[in-house]
Design an enzyme around this catalytic site. Structure first.
Site, PDB file in Angstrom:
ATOM      1  N   SER A 155      66.141  61.322 -27.481  1.00  0.00           N
ATOM      2  CA  SER A 155      66.661  62.500 -26.762  1.00  0.00           C
ATOM      3  C   SER A 155      66.673  63.780 -27.576  1.00  0.00           C
ATOM      4  O   SER A 155      67.623  64.573 -27.487  1.00  0.00           O
ATOM      5  CB  SER A 155      68.096  62.245 -26.308  1.00  0.00           C
TER       6      SER A 155
ATOM      7  N   GLY B 204      59.940  62.605 -29.947  1.00  0.00           N
ATOM      8  CA  GLY B 204      59.035  61.626 -29.327  1.00  0.00           C
ATOM      9  C   GLY B 204      59.422  60.195 -29.642  1.00  0.00           C
ATOM     10  O   GLY B 204      58.620  59.280 -29.489  1.00  0.00           O
ATOM     11  N   ALA B 205      60.667  59.975 -30.092  1.00  0.00           N
ATOM     12  CA  ALA B 205      61.090  58.640 -30.513  1.00  0.00           C
ATOM     13  C   ALA B 205      62.048  58.004 -29.511  1.00  0.00           C
ATOM     14  O   ALA B 205      62.681  56.992 -29.802  1.00  0.00           O
ATOM     15  CB  ALA B 205      61.740  58.712 -31.896  1.00  0.00           C
TER      16      ALA B 205
ATOM     17  N   THR C 117      68.591  53.518 -14.944  1.00  0.00           N
ATOM     18  CA  THR C 117      69.610  53.408 -13.894  1.00  0.00           C
ATOM     19  C   THR C 117      70.149  54.782 -13.509  1.00  0.00           C
ATOM     20  O   THR C 117      70.699  54.933 -12.423  1.00  0.00           O
ATOM     21  CB  THR C 117      70.791  52.535 -14.367  1.00  0.00           C
TER      22      THR C 117
ATOM     23  N   TYR D  16      56.861  58.230 -15.899  1.00  0.00           N
ATOM     24  CA  TYR D  16      58.304  58.245 -15.616  1.00  0.00           C
ATOM     25  C   TYR D  16      58.547  58.723 -14.183  1.00  0.00           C
ATOM     26  O   TYR D  16      59.332  58.134 -13.432  1.00  0.00           O
ATOM     27  CB  TYR D  16      58.998  59.158 -16.628  1.00  0.00           C
TER      28      TYR D  16
ATOM     29  N   ASP E 210      70.971  61.615 -20.824  1.00  0.00           N
ATOM     30  CA  ASP E 210      70.798  62.180 -22.160  1.00  0.00           C
ATOM     31  C   ASP E 210      71.655  63.435 -22.345  1.00  0.00           C
ATOM     32  O   ASP E 210      72.214  63.670 -23.418  1.00  0.00           O
ATOM     33  CB  ASP E 210      69.328  62.517 -22.410  1.00  0.00           C
TER      34      ASP E 210
END
Ligand code: GLA
Length: 386
Positions: A130, A126-127, A39, A228, A176
């Site tokens: 952030s 990579g999880a 969003t 993305y 983030d």
């Protein structure tokens, strides 16, 4: 005691690498987003909390314009750059994140010169938690203080976002960066990403006998891989076709008519963004009313929308959500950009062990590597440690 031992350790590594004592250490956290996914680049609403896991940057100014970077998690080498020669696309690997912060501060007209920086982190990479925003934010805050700037936090977050967008080349939104720089302990941050209006909402699952867990599926996600950017472009195209500044401006009562005007491939994206903004609105009513148990259904509905409409979940995140539901969790959803990464699970305290065990067992049966499960405790935003 722990804090002292910790800062001594950071200082001694810094001295061993750079041959001088540091001025201080700054920490910036990773985050999980409770609800409000995809969003932020639609000018919408998000509700993240900061995690206790942080990136720490131990630093000292330099007078020669050199930027020297060392990471405990790196290959043991020192990356050396010139601040005046920093340019998008010219730094590779982990060093591009701290370099991007220095570049963006300078591009915004702030006087930032050289520095020695030692990076240490316990934010999983990579999880979907952030880690890159935390690294860039910690560096920006360290340079901000070293060079005695006085930039408001929200503006610093914009600078850090520009660092990722233009220097690193990831077209992320602002969630983030704001989460890492502006969250406060014991709160979720209700953010309007259009004007950056912020409300700190008390969030204390333990007080209601609940726990929020993070399940890191181990499936690495990478926002730079193009998917993305495509989703973002799709949302922006839909807004343009509808004659709106952003999808945030489409309310649920106008959704059906709007969908009729759009090509098939854009409809599910728009459905997700509109419904997700409504889920944020609902969640911010439930939290202050102490109705955390009802938050679970909002999380699970958010996951269904990300899986079926936005299509950013994957078999591993879906398996966590489905298994958690069967094992008695209140609700669960993937968090962050998707394509892997982590899931948050809301459970009653007595169900923490059985739900965790059920998820681990389901992963074993599916032949997936064991997921990492840990509590998500709403922690402080970026700050100077010592
Ligand atoms: C990533 C991006 C954020 C946001 C989320 C999805 O974490 O960095 O800006 O778009 O994905 O909500």
């Amino acid at each position: 005691m722990t804090g002292l031992a910790f800062s001594f350790d950071l200082g001694s590594t810094f001295a061993a690498v750079f041959g001088t004592d540091p001025t201080g250490t700054w920490a910036a956290p990773g985050r999980v987003n409770l609800i409000g996914e995809h969003t932020d680049y639609n000018d919408g609403f998000v509700l993240p909390i900061a995690l206790p896991q942080t990136v720490r940057v131990t630093a000292r100014r330099r007078t020669d314009g050199r930027l020297r970077l060392f990471s405990t998690q790196g290959d043991g080498g020192v990356v050396e750059l010139s601040v005046t020669e920093l340019a998008p696309g010219q730094v590779a690997g982990w060093a591009r994140y701290p370099a991007s912060a220095v570049w963006a501060l300078r591009a915004a007209g702030h006087h930032v010169g050289g520095a020695d920086l030692h990076v240490d982190s316990d934010v999983p990479t990579g999880a979907g938690l952030s880690s890159s925003a935390a690294l860039t934010a910690a560096t920006a805050l360290a340079c901000h203080d070293l060079y005695e700037l006085s930039i408001p936090r929200a503006e610093l977050a914009r600078i850090v976002q520009r660092a990722e967008n233009e220097f690193v080349g990831v077209p992320c939104g602002i969630m983030d960066q704001i989460a890492s720089l502006c969250c406060t302990e014991g709160h979720a941050l209700h953010l309007d990403t259009r004007d950056l209006t912020q409300h700190q909402i008390p969030f204390d699952p333990a007080a209601q006998g609940l726990r929020l867990l993070v399940v890191d599926t181990g499936v690495k996600h990478d926002l730079g891989d193009g998917a993305y950017a495509e989703l973002r472009a799709g949302c922006e195209r839909a807004a343009t076709l509808l004659g709106l500044p952003a999808l945030r401006d489409l309310r649920p009562d106008g959704l059906a008519a709007a969908l009729d005007l759009l090509p098939d491939e854009l409809r599910p994206l728009v459905r997700h963004v509109v419904s997700e903004n409504e889920r944020v609105r609902l969640a911010v009513k439930l939290l202050p009313a102490g109705r955390l148990e009802a938050l679970g259904a909002v999380l699970t509905a958010g996951h269904a929308s990300l899986r079926d409409d936005f299509r950013v979940s994957c078999p591993e995140t879906d398996l966590v959500v489905d298994t958690a539901a069967v094992a008695g969790a209140r609700g669960a959803r993937m968090t962050g950009g998707g394509f892997g990464g982590s899931v948050i699970v809301l459970v009653d305290e007595p169900d923490v062990e059985p739900v965790s065990a059920a998820i681990a067992a389901a992963f074993g049966r599916a032949g997936y590597a064991e997921p990492r499960i840990f509590p998500a405790l709403p922690a402080a935003g970026a700050h100077r440690l010592c």
